[in-house]
Enzyme design. Sequence first.
Site, mmCIF file in Angstrom:
data_model
loop_
_atom_site.group_PDB
_atom_site.id
_atom_site.type_symbol
_atom_site.label_atom_id
_atom_site.label_comp_id
_atom_site.label_asym_id
_atom_site.label_seq_id
_atom_site.Cartn_x
_atom_site.Cartn_y
_atom_site.Cartn_z
ATOM 1 N N ASP A 30 0.863 -1.185 0.000
ATOM 2 C CA ASP A 30 0.000 0.000 0.000
ATOM 3 C C ASP A 30 0.898 1.232 0.000
ATOM 4 O OD1 ASP A 30 -3.241 0.238 0.807
ATOM 5 O OD2 ASP A 30 -2.065 2.074 0.980
ATOM 6 N N LYS A 35 -0.341 3.152 7.309
ATOM 7 C CA LYS A 35 -1.096 1.896 7.371
ATOM 8 C C LYS A 35 -0.143 0.686 7.349
ATOM 9 C CE LYS A 35 -5.045 1.220 4.903
ATOM 10 N NZ LYS A 35 -5.789 0.969 3.644
ATOM 11 N N GLU A 150 -14.066 -10.762 -6.306
ATOM 12 C CA GLU A 150 -14.276 -11.188 -4.920
ATOM 13 C C GLU A 150 -15.747 -11.047 -4.571
ATOM 14 O OE1 GLU A 150 -15.276 -8.804 -2.643
ATOM 15 O OE2 GLU A 150 -15.019 -7.075 -3.964
ATOM 16 N N PHE A 151 -16.195 -11.862 -3.639
ATOM 17 C CA PHE A 151 -17.588 -11.783 -3.176
ATOM 18 C C PHE A 151 -17.587 -11.683 -1.652
ATOM 19 C CE2 PHE A 151 -17.380 -14.238 -7.101
ATOM 20 C CZ PHE A 151 -18.183 -13.462 -7.927
ATOM 21 N N PHE A 268 -31.049 -12.420 1.561
ATOM 22 C CA PHE A 268 -31.186 -11.097 0.935
ATOM 23 C C PHE A 268 -32.629 -10.748 0.608
ATOM 24 C CE2 PHE A 268 -27.208 -8.839 0.387
ATOM 25 C CZ PHE A 268 -26.401 -9.739 1.041
ATOM 26 N N ALA A 271 -36.531 -7.124 4.425
ATOM 27 C CA ALA A 271 -37.012 -5.762 4.184
ATOM 28 C C ALA A 271 -36.417 -4.827 5.228
ATOM 29 C CB ALA A 271 -38.537 -5.746 4.273
ATOM 30 N N CYS A 279 -20.255 -0.969 -1.619
ATOM 31 C CA CYS A 279 -20.365 -1.727 -2.874
ATOM 32 C C CYS A 279 -21.681 -1.530 -3.612
ATOM 33 C CB CYS A 279 -20.157 -3.211 -2.597
ATOM 34 S SG CYS A 279 -18.491 -3.561 -2.054
ATOM 35 N N LYS A 282 -22.630 1.923 -5.272
ATOM 36 C CA LYS A 282 -21.662 2.265 -6.318
ATOM 37 C C LYS A 282 -21.739 1.287 -7.492
ATOM 38 C CE LYS A 282 -17.293 1.013 -5.294
ATOM 39 N NZ LYS A 282 -16.544 0.211 -6.225
HETATM 40 C C1 UDX Z 1 -21.664 -6.741 -0.689
HETATM 41 C C2 UDX Z 1 -21.811 -8.133 -1.325
HETATM 42 O O1 UDX Z 1 -22.667 -8.948 -0.517
HETATM 43 C C3 UDX Z 1 -20.453 -8.783 -1.519
HETATM 44 O O2 UDX Z 1 -20.593 -10.028 -2.168
HETATM 45 C C4 UDX Z 1 -19.622 -7.831 -2.358
HETATM 46 O O3 UDX Z 1 -18.403 -8.356 -2.687
HETATM 47 C C5 UDX Z 1 -19.478 -6.498 -1.657
HETATM 48 O O4 UDX Z 1 -20.786 -5.951 -1.455
HETATM 49 P P1 UDX Z 1 -21.312 -5.758 1.764
HETATM 50 O O5 UDX Z 1 -21.335 -4.409 1.119
HETATM 51 O O6 UDX Z 1 -20.252 -6.043 2.764
HETATM 52 O O7 UDX Z 1 -21.181 -6.897 0.637
HETATM 53 O O8 UDX Z 1 -22.703 -5.953 2.496
HETATM 54 P P2 UDX Z 1 -23.952 -6.918 2.407
HETATM 55 O O9 UDX Z 1 -23.933 -7.861 3.531
HETATM 56 O O10 UDX Z 1 -24.104 -7.495 1.062
HETATM 57 O O11 UDX Z 1 -25.137 -5.853 2.683
HETATM 58 C C6 UDX Z 1 -25.288 -4.721 1.825
HETATM 59 C C7 UDX Z 1 -26.406 -3.840 2.302
HETATM 60 O O12 UDX Z 1 -27.669 -4.449 2.063
HETATM 61 C C8 UDX Z 1 -26.409 -3.504 3.796
HETATM 62 O O13 UDX Z 1 -26.734 -2.146 3.956
HETATM 63 C C9 UDX Z 1 -27.480 -4.382 4.394
HETATM 64 O O14 UDX Z 1 -28.053 -3.835 5.540
HETATM 65 C C10 UDX Z 1 -28.468 -4.439 3.240
HETATM 66 N N1 UDX Z 1 -29.302 -5.651 3.228
HETATM 67 C C11 UDX Z 1 -28.737 -6.874 3.052
HETATM 68 C C12 UDX Z 1 -30.694 -5.535 3.336
HETATM 69 O O15 UDX Z 1 -31.225 -4.434 3.490
HETATM 70 N N2 UDX Z 1 -31.451 -6.676 3.273
HETATM 71 C C13 UDX Z 1 -30.908 -7.903 3.084
HETATM 72 O O16 UDX Z 1 -31.664 -8.885 3.035
HETATM 73 C C14 UDX Z 1 -29.502 -8.007 2.982
#
Ligand code: UDX
Length: 493
Positions: A30, A35, A150-151, A268, A271, A279, A282
Amino acid sequence: MRITVIGSGYVGLVSAVCFAELGHEVLSVDNDHAKIALLREGQVPIHERFLPELLNRHRGKRLSFSTSVREAVDQSDAVFITVGTPQSETGEADLSFVEAVAREIASAIHDFKVVVEKSTVPVRTCESLRKTLLLNGARQDLFSVASNPEFLREGTAVTDFLYPDRVVIGVDDQVSASLLSSIYRPLTDGSYYRQENAIPLTGYAHAQAPIIVTDAKSAELIKHASNAFLAMKISFINAVANIAESVGADIEQVCEGIGSDSRIGRKFLNAGIGYGGSCFPKDVQAFRMVAEQCNYEFGLLTEVMRVNTEQRTRFLRKVRNALWTLRGKRLGVLGLAFKGDTDDIRESAALEIISALLKEGACVCAYDPAAIPKAKEVLDENNMSYAADPYMAAAGCDAVLILTEWKEFAQLDLEKLRSVVKHPILIDGRNLYRPADVARAGFVYHSIGRSVAIPESMIFDGKSEATRRESAIRLATIPGWRQESGQPLQPAS
Ligand code: UDX
């Protein structure tokens, strides 16, 4: 395998530490000297489960840190790019950090390297990466380019990395295919899961992680399309929740019914006040721009974003309806982070809602298990205070609001909470409770996609004690109790 990971943010740091955990020699790079100094001392700059353990397990052994891209590239077989791809003013992904890193990598290629993009990038970035490497002096026969999206979710990034639903490698040549396959082999042949000191994950279904090999462009599309699909799932269920609320149905029961169809799935489908984070907002926007550049109008994504924004506005309306006016009211807010298990506040719906409440003259006292320091940096100081626990945040409040789905907020001692508030109103933006339970604890309970639940003691319908008791829970879930007009606690007819 010798691996360099350029960029030590969430994705980069987790990837570097997990590659070391899989047995590789890793250099994490980095340009932020402070950091890197912290990481060398074993200090973790982000809130992420298992990261401190793994950092300390491998630091100074298989994992080291550097501020020099050149030096790191020189010592590795594979170079992963995990720098930020922020949103530009037009909504597209800004790839200037990726390009700058590519230029530096080009000047350091003296023997064969596979250059892998892991940052979330628009489709065809691999092509631009290849061109930039060539333009900046890398010999064509000394590198190949691949995509390895990545996920990783924040908060569970380490286990998401080590126990993936799938590993996707996007390659256009055999060398990249075999190098990337061997990097992930401990997961794909299952040997990692048999190790005694492997990071545990209860309920893991695969003995071996599945691997999907595609061409580079398809892998790039998989990443954007996956995130856009998940965001769509959330907006879809939020839209259905709004209908459920209107007709007096229960969105949680609806979700159970929809999600039990294995073609849809329960995940997912929660509600709430909409998605946030670094993520989804954007990536959905960037994917819509990718479509536009392909002359395809992806109107579905426009609607996903609109529903998400509207969900926050609807929640604010709910607060106003429950409290009538906001000026001078004291609100205890539980949750600042964009979701539970993280200190990240980027694009947090909670912060947006708090800012709007402050603007309307409310006084907010907030608690979050991890995100208070970061929230303090961005929230207005006027009328804003922070508490050391949920009960202190709720003390003397006109209403308690739940804005983040921390597990701790789903396990509150409701009797204790009831004893500290001024008025027993709980407005839950994450549906963490069963309405009848909260009403039984003496709260008027507002949630998403469900009718308001009213405590038995507040139902003034003139009926006998026995009938009142019997009908209380039933009444609490009929739409007539919604407080659209700001007239609280009276049945509609
Ligand atoms: C996400 C993707 O899940 C991940 O695979 C990717 O690589 C990066 O973006 P992240 O941003 O860490 O991960 O959060 P995530 O757990 O996916 O939640 C995203 C947002 O959706 C949060 O604000 C969460 O509160 C909201 N959410 C999630 C809901 O409102 N309802 C759901 O059922 C799930």
